[in-house]
Design an enzyme around this catalytic site. Structure first.
Site, PDB file in Angstrom:
ATOM      1  N   HIS A  68      -0.833  10.308  18.727  1.00 54.78           N
ATOM      2  CA  HIS A  68      -0.113   9.040  18.591  1.00 54.78           C
ATOM      3  C   HIS A  68       0.698   8.952  17.296  1.00 54.78           C
ATOM      4  CE1 HIS A  68      -3.559   8.214  16.058  1.00 54.78           C
ATOM      5  NE2 HIS A  68      -2.899   7.174  15.555  1.00 54.78           N
ATOM      6  N   HIS A  83       4.292   6.613  13.417  1.00 51.66           N
ATOM      7  CA  HIS A  83       3.063   6.157  14.086  1.00 51.66           C
ATOM      8  C   HIS A  83       3.437   5.336  15.315  1.00 51.66           C
ATOM      9  CE1 HIS A  83      -0.590   3.811  14.754  1.00 51.66           C
ATOM     10  NE2 HIS A  83      -1.231   4.700  14.014  1.00 51.66           N
TER      11      HIS A  83
END
Length: 189
Positions: A68, A83
């Site tokens: 992620h 992110h």
């Protein structure tokens, strides 16, 4: 500033959008660590595309096990952290496919992670994607590029700019950015 500091060259690094979407102020991220710039200074993007790209040339420092997020280190010594979403760690990698590997040198625009954006929209708290300079305390300046206005001029602000209601309104009027193409951050080291 000492006498010899005058002779030091500053490096300017332009970062392109790692994902297509609408650029927003980092303080709009629904996570205190990003909103208060604890992780670093930068911008956030509300995504519309299915790939996270390298925002500049560099070496992949870390790709989280759950795919992620990733970090990138540049030859200028700038550390970038991308992110995807908020609390997407809890998805245990579902919706993410790693393309690049840690320790590999990448070129600006190369795919790092592929996303199932529809799945992630349904299953994550938020898909807002922070793009920050992790070592922002080591750079001389950061400029945010929020995209283009109607007249096609880039809307760029110094990170030290106080975001008044008038400025926030202007940010809301910018067009979405295209991954791999449009400027989102300019860093001077």
């Amino acid at each position: 500033m000492g006498f010899l500091d005058f002779f030091k060259k500053t490096a300017t690094l332009d970062l392109i959008a790692p994902i297509s979407g609408k650029v927003m102020s980092i303080d709009k991220v629904p996570d205190e660590a990003f909103a208060e710039k604890i992780v670093g200074d930068g911008i956030a993007i509300l995504p519309t595309s299915n790939e996270l790209l390298a925002p500049c040339d560099g070496k992949i420092g870390k790709i989280f096990k759950t795919n992620h997020a990733f970090s990138l280190e540049t030859k200028e010594g700038v550390e970038i952290f991308v992110h995807f979403g908020i609390n997407t760690l809890n998805l245990n990698g579902k919706g993410f496919t790693r393309v690049a590997e840690e320790g590999v040198n990448v070129k600006q625009g190369e795919v790092i992670i592929r996303l199932d954006l529809e799945y992630l929209k349904e299953h994550s708290e938020s898909v807002i994607t922070p793009v920050v300079i992790a070592n922002s305390d080591e750079v001389s300046s950061i400029e945010y590029s929020f995209g283009k206005l109607e007249n096609e001029a880039e809307y760029i602000l110094l990170s030290s700019t106080v975001l008044t209601e008038e400025i926030r309104h202007k940010i809301s009027q910018t067009k979405p950015v295209t991954a791999g193409k449009d400027l989102v951050l300019r860093v001077k080291k």
